[in-house]
Design an enzyme around this catalytic site. Structure first.
Site, mmCIF file in Angstrom:
data_model
loop_
_atom_site.group_PDB
_atom_site.id
_atom_site.type_symbol
_atom_site.label_atom_id
_atom_site.label_comp_id
_atom_site.label_asym_id
_atom_site.label_seq_id
_atom_site.Cartn_x
_atom_site.Cartn_y
_atom_site.Cartn_z
ATOM 1 N N ASP A 1 21.363 1.059 -11.371
ATOM 2 C CA ASP A 1 20.694 2.133 -10.625
ATOM 3 C C ASP A 1 21.550 2.980 -9.680
ATOM 4 O O ASP A 1 21.470 4.196 -9.696
ATOM 5 C CB ASP A 1 19.536 1.555 -9.803
ATOM 6 C CG ASP A 1 18.547 0.775 -10.656
ATOM 7 O OD1 ASP A 1 18.754 0.707 -11.882
ATOM 8 O OD2 ASP A 1 17.587 0.249 -10.103
ATOM 9 N N GLU B 1 19.760 -12.549 -7.703
ATOM 10 C CA GLU B 1 19.847 -11.306 -8.491
ATOM 11 C C GLU B 1 21.309 -10.866 -8.618
ATOM 12 O O GLU B 1 21.759 -10.453 -9.669
ATOM 13 C CB GLU B 1 19.022 -10.231 -7.779
ATOM 14 C CG GLU B 1 18.854 -8.926 -8.528
ATOM 15 C CD GLU B 1 18.041 -7.910 -7.745
ATOM 16 O OE1 GLU B 1 17.698 -8.187 -6.570
ATOM 17 O OE2 GLU B 1 17.748 -6.830 -8.298
#
Ligand code: GLC
Length: 441
Positions: A170, A412
């Protein structure tokens, strides 16, 4: 699997069970409550070792939300009322192609589907495998046709991305450069000037769960929403979106994955003894060569390209190494990338490979895609290194990746400086890909 890893394996399996929603797996607890495209592909790659039927369901659920034009959306939203505002940001129903019964985002993500379908197939008997492939081949072809029809308007062989979210990385520096080089919308400039961007945290889900310093900035979040708003107002019509579009890039990660996906699609079709339409074969054939055009001779690495100016965006990121996963680049380029990967000042730390080199002006060891090490990109590198004849390096990276997750938890992402776990805990693709790596031994 080595006995010493049983505890880690069980821990990862627990994470997948915890995030299991029946027919799909959410990426992480409160932070990511929906289904994401490339997450589910990675999750299925891990799940196939423990429950192959459940792995198949993960992929089937993605295809149930496929758009009539062939696109597989990057998010498939949960139907609960609580997520109404999120669905409304996208309003996928304003496109005539979106499915009737599911609300989704209006963009896609890197095409990991063919790889996941193939790897699930490896766990099936010959007859089951052929059945599995035959069931999905049509949908997979439509997905690849969409990639070329909509996203390769000049038939160059490279497909373009219209939003940073499509690359899966992103806030990766090449996109940062693109976004910040253009004039910011007035309303965002005003918010910046008034220094009230902190208020945006009230609207953000991620900063409720993860410290803001580990996520993208509020101004970036606004810029990303602004692009979605513009596309939504155009009803997700790609011709309107590309007409006067300010940013679109031919992302090197996405296109490297596409090269591999095309190869897998061909293999799947071969097992089914079915022919891929000629126009698609022609389009796919160009991608391998076109990927090499993203090489910059001077700095000796790959970059993403600005689709409009046709210039390389000379901002290094892990994407520059990922043509290793494509598995088709020249021997000379592989050797140069191998040198780059091994460079201690840039990518070769004591932890998995970081998302940008340590020398980048964007580097932060804790901020999202601007430094931290992610397990999925390392999995792609490990797989690619092996196919490029660099098995030892792959093994080293694999051990590092396993060790970091073992020490820090199923996070993550991880700091490439001290290995600390960051972002969401109990993250599904970290769990699934560690299961995959451990299952090889
Ligand atoms: C973040 C990642 C993206 C992933 C999503 C769900 O947005 O950048 O790649 O798909 O989280 O895990």
């Amino acid at each position: 699997m080595k006995e010493e890893h049983q505890e880690l394996f069980d821990k990862c399996l627990d994470v997948l069970h915890k995030n299991d929603k029946g027919n799909h797996t959410k990426p992480a607890g409160g932070l990511y409550p929906h289904q994401w495209l490339w997450d589910s592909c990675f999750i299925a790659i891990g799940l196939r070792h423990v429950d192959v039927e459940r792995a198949k369901t993960e992929i089937d659920t993605l295809f149930k939300a496929q758009w009539a034009n062939g696109m597989v959306p990057h998010i498939i939203f949960e139907p609960d009322r609580a997520y109404r505002a999120e669905r409304n940001i996208w309003k996928s129903w304003s496109s005539p192609f979106s499915p009737d019964n599911r609300s989704t985002s209006g963009i896609s993500q890197p095409p990991m589907l063919a790889e996941a379908i193939w790897l699930i197939g490896e766990k099936l008997s010959k007859t089951e495998r052929t059945q599995w492939f035959k069931k999905l081949l049509g949908d997979l072809i439509r997905h690849h046709e969409w990639l070329y029809n909509e996203r390769d308007p000049h038939s160059e062989g490279l497909v373009l991305q219209i939003h940073p979210y499509e690359t899966g990385l992103d806030s990766t520096p090449p996109w940062q450069v693109q976004l910040h080089e253009h004039t910011k919308p007035k309303w965002i400039e005003m918010i910046e000037w008034l220094k009230i961007d902190g208020l945006v945290n009230m609207l953000r889900r991620d900063t409720r769960y993860v410290p803001p310093g580990q996520r993208m900035t509020n101004i970036d979040a606004l810029l990303y929403w602004d692009i979605i708003g513009r596309f939504r107002r155009k009803g997700w019509d790609i011709s309107k979106i590309l007409h006067r579009s300010e940013f679109c890039i031919e992302d090197v990660t996405f296109n490297s994955i596409l090269v591999r996906a095309n190869k897998r699609l061909n293999q799947i079709a071969k097992v089914c003894r079915m022919k891929i339409p000629e126009h698609l074969t022609d389009a796919m054939r160009k991608t391998e060569k076109a990927l090499e055009t993203l090489w910059d001779e001077q700095s000796e690495q790959f970059y993403s390209r600005d689709f409009i100016t046709h210039k390389l965006i000379l901002e290094p990121s892990i994407g520059g190494l990922l043509p290793i996963y494509a598995g088709t680049i020249s021997k000379v380029h592989i050797a140069k990338l191998h040198d780059l990967l091994r460079d201690h000042r840039q990518y070769w730390t004591n932890h998995p490979v970081p998302s940008v080199p340590l020398t980048s002006k964007f580097f932060s060891d804790i901020r999202y895609w601007q430094g931290p090490s992610w397990v999925n990109t390392n999995w792609l590198l490990i797989d690619g290194l092996r196919r490029c004849g660099l098995g030892e390096r792959a093994e080293e990276l694999k051990q590092r990746t396993i060790e970091t997750v073992e020490k820090s938890g199923v996070f993550e992402y991880f700091s490439p400086v001290d290995g600390r776990g960051l972002g969401a805990p109990d993250f599904s693709w970290t769990a699934a890909l560690i299961i995959d790596l451990l299952s090889e031994d």
